[in-house]
Design a protein around this motif. Structure first.
Motif: not given
Length: 731
Positions: A660-666
């Motif tokens: 979820k964090v990696e997706e939000a970072r995008k």
């Protein structure tokens, strides 16, 4: 003249007959003076009439015999000093300096008396004829006839150095005999003082301290050596104040610093008893001594700082990467905070609040905290533990504030603050839904601290979560008022629903659960009430987030209040109408997914002192054919018993949050790129990556490779245009 006619005019006229002096007046008078001056030089004041001597000297100067007076004085003093020189040369060994000092004291005293006797000559004739004043004349004659005597000139420096050496070796000396150095300062020109005494003194001192340091460094530990250096510096400073020129003091101290500190400082700090030992054993007095001495030398502070940084990083890395520490994250963070407190006190109290040491401590903590990818989670768990304990009365409001202030220091070092936010939001949700928040003020104060560090966007969801809880309380009061029922004293099941905004709260796939009929009826009434005033909204029950308070009666008639999860409550209610049920029967009745049901049943039947159910066969594995019944022998010293559900696999949860964090970072990186390009319009790759990293830094330190991938994605979606490595924003 006066204008008053009553007063007669007058004027001063010279004598009509000039005064005629006896032709032998000057010789006779000088002989009287010479006799007196000799007695004064020999420290023999018996029978001298200073009034007669002063009048004779005054008359000779007044009548123009100043030249004779001056030359006669020079001759008399020279003759006397030749005798003095011979007397000093005849003295042997220690008597040499004592005799020199005695003779110098007599000469210095005599010069003061003679200067007063010849005051008129000193103020008139000497200045008119450019002669040397009496005091300076006496000093120059002492220098030429005594100090520059061939034998005395050869013996004096060695004698002075020898007696200073004896004092350094611990022998008690008569310091008056060394005060001849003060005499040298008065009679010699600065260059001669440096050449005749200072240079040999400094060279001899360098040899002495070089030899002493070599011996001490081999036989002493760091603490003893530092105390010796400190003592030597104090001795030299005192020695300089007693009998050295002011300009010599920094030079001799520099010799001690160079020979005893600078040449050995790396070995000193790296000794087994050196810097690391002092840090580990909390020997702050010795640590302060080490710092105060090494800071005198070029590179001394950096030597201490580099080793301290290396040690701090090494021990910090061991702490955060140790598997044992990771199993107890709350204790790990507590130890990190203790370490931070320790080094902050050292920097403030020992290293004089040196900014370079502050920076070294900060960069070291940032380095090793981010070596463990789970550090954001561990810090969030420590915050959660602190707030939960405070809600149970384990700490006051002020104590919580102090702890949270310290935790924020560690938070600042995190490079993945967005990961912390995910975990903290999850923990806040659990605290709010379980009623374990210490207070609304404490939660909001923490949110304010996070907002100061990372901005409004970072904390907006956290603030809205608190708003939802307050809104839910108002909704529940309205619901019970509409039913005409007191929520505290109503019959049947009591519902306390929390209405949560799905986009704000951390969500996970909801666990399906068939509620008991009496609970289902209350829930449907609430749904009808809520949608009646919020027609465009949709309610979805998150049973996996709920809890229930139920009362059970065991075989001996003893009652216990159990605080359980909603799924556990659904399982327990089944035993109101059945004595024995298999895992498969329970799953069909409740519709709970089998993995979740197994964890639920394990918590109810396999946890010692919490096993309200019995399991057959009795083991720690839950199978579909296992049979469960109420444990009639269940006992507890407490009426209210909390039974937790076994946690799901931690790795899967961590992986889910990481994704979820990696997706939000995008999206965050995309937004930052667009903001930068809108402002700059055209940028090359390196400049764009740097600017984007700066914008994201308060929340995350992104990998440049990830930023480049997002740039390529925006080019594909035609937000940017690549023109020979020059990126241009497309409006």
């Amino acid at each position: 003249m006066s204008d008053d006619p009553r007063k007669s005019n007058f004027s001063i006229q010279p004598f009509k007959n000039p005064v005629i002096l006896d032709p032998g007046y000057a010789d006779k008078t000088w002989k009287t003076l010479e006799h007196g001056i000799r007695n004064i030089l020999n420290d023999n004041y018996d029978g001298l009439s200073f009034e007669v001597l002063h009048r004779n000297a005054y008359n000779m100067a007044l009548h123009g015999f100043g030249e004779k007076l001056h030359s006669g004085l020079a001759t008399t003093v020279t003759t006397h000093l030749q005798e003095v020189s011979a007397s000093i040369e005849a003295a042997r060994d220690d008597q040499f300096l004592e005799e020199l000092n005695r003779r110098w004291s007599e000469h210095d005293k005599a010069l003061t008396v003679i200067r007063d006797l010849l005051a008129l000559m000193d103020t008139t004739n000497v200045s008119e004829s450019h002669k040397t004043p009496v005091l300076r004349l006496g000093l120059d004659l002492w220098r030429d006839n005594v100090i520059h005597s061939k034998e005395i000139e050869a013996r004096l420096p060695h004698a002075l150095l020898r007696i200073i050496q004896r004092e350094r070796m611990g022998e008690v000396i008569i310091r008056d005999s060394v005060k001849n150095t003060k005499m040298l300062m008065r009679i010699l020109e600065p260059s001669l003082y440096e050449k005749d005494f200072e240079k040999p003194f400094l060279d001899d001192s360098a040899i002495f301290y070089a030899g002493e340091s070599r011996v001490l460094i081999e036989c002493c530990d760091c603490r003893e050596y530092l105390k010796m250096v400190e003592r030597r510096l104090g001795e030299e400073k005192e020695r300089a104040s007693h009998y050295l020129a002011d300009r010599t003091e920094p030079k001799i101290l520099g010799i001690v610093e160079e020979e005893m500190i600078a040449k050995h400082m790396r070995r000193l700090v790296h000794m087994d008893s050196g810097l690391v030992s002092m840090l580990l054993r909390h020997e702050y007095e010795d640590l302060g001594r080490l710092y105060s001495l090494l800071r005198r030398c070029t590179g001394g502070v950096s030597t201490i700082r580099d080793l301290m940084t290396s040690h701090l990083r090494e021990t910090g890395q061991q702490l955060v990467t140790d598997a044992g520490s990771s199993r107890n994250p709350v204790d790990l963070v507590r130890r990190l905070l203790d370490k931070k407190d320790k080094y902050d006190k050292i920097v403030t109290g020992v290293f004089g609040d040196d900014k370079t040491f502050q920076t070294a401590v900060s960069t070291s903590f940032e380095y090793f905290i981010n070596l463990n990818s789970r550090s954001p989670k561990f810090i969030s768990l420590y915050v959660d533990d602190t707030l939960r304990k405070a809600s149970e009365g384990a700490g006051g409001k002020d104590d919580v504030e102090i702890v949270l202030h310290k935790v924020m220091t560690l938070f600042r070092y995190l490079q993945e603050k967005d990961v912390f936010e995910k975990y903290h939001r999850q923990n806040l949700a659990n605290r709010l839904l379980s009623g374990r928040a210490v207070s609304d003020d404490a939660e909001r104060n923490l949110i304010v601290k996070l907002k100061v560090e990372c901005g409004h966007n970072y904390t907006s969801k956290l603030e809205e979560m608190l708003t939802d809880i307050k809104f839910s309380q108002d909704i529940m009061r309205g619901f019970y008022a509409s039913q005409g029922v007191d929520e505290e004293a109503g019959e049947g099941p009591t519902l306390a629903a929390q209405v949560l905004t799905s986009a704000i709260w951390p969500t996970r796939p909801s666990t399906a659960c068939k509620l008991p009929d009496e609970i289902h009826d209350v829930c449907e009434k609430f749904r009808a009430y809520y949608l009646g005033s919020h027609a465009c909204r949709k309610l979805t029950w998150q049973t996996d987030l709920g809890t229930a308070d139920v009362v059970v009666t065991v075989g001996n008639g003893q009652k216990h209040g159990l605080n359980v999860s909603t799924c556990q409550m659904c399982v327990l209610v089944l035993f109101n109408s059945a004595d024995r049920l298999s895992c498969k029967d329970i799953q069909q009745a409740t519709a709970i997914p089998l993995p979740d049901l197994k964890r639920c049943l394990w918590s109810l039947a396999c946890v010692p002192d919490m096993n309200v159910l019995c399991k057959n066969p009795m083991n720690n594995d839950i199978a579909e054919d296992d049979v469960f019944c109420v444990n009639d022998n269940f006992t507890s010293n407490l009426f209210q018993v909390k039974i937790d559900t076994a946690a799901a696999e931690e790795e899967s949860e961590q992986q889910e949050i990481r994704e979820k964090v990696e997706e939000a970072r995008k999206y965050q990186i995309d937004a930052a790129i667009i903001r930068v390009m809108k402002a700059q319009r055209v940028l090359n790759l390196n400049s764009l990556v740097t600017e984007v990293a700066k914008q994201l830094q308060p929340r995350v330190l992104p990998d440049p490779a990830v930023i480049k991938k997002r740039i390529e994605s925006l080019i594909e979606r035609e937000y940017l245009e690549d023109n020979r490595n020059q990126y241009q924003y497309i409006a």
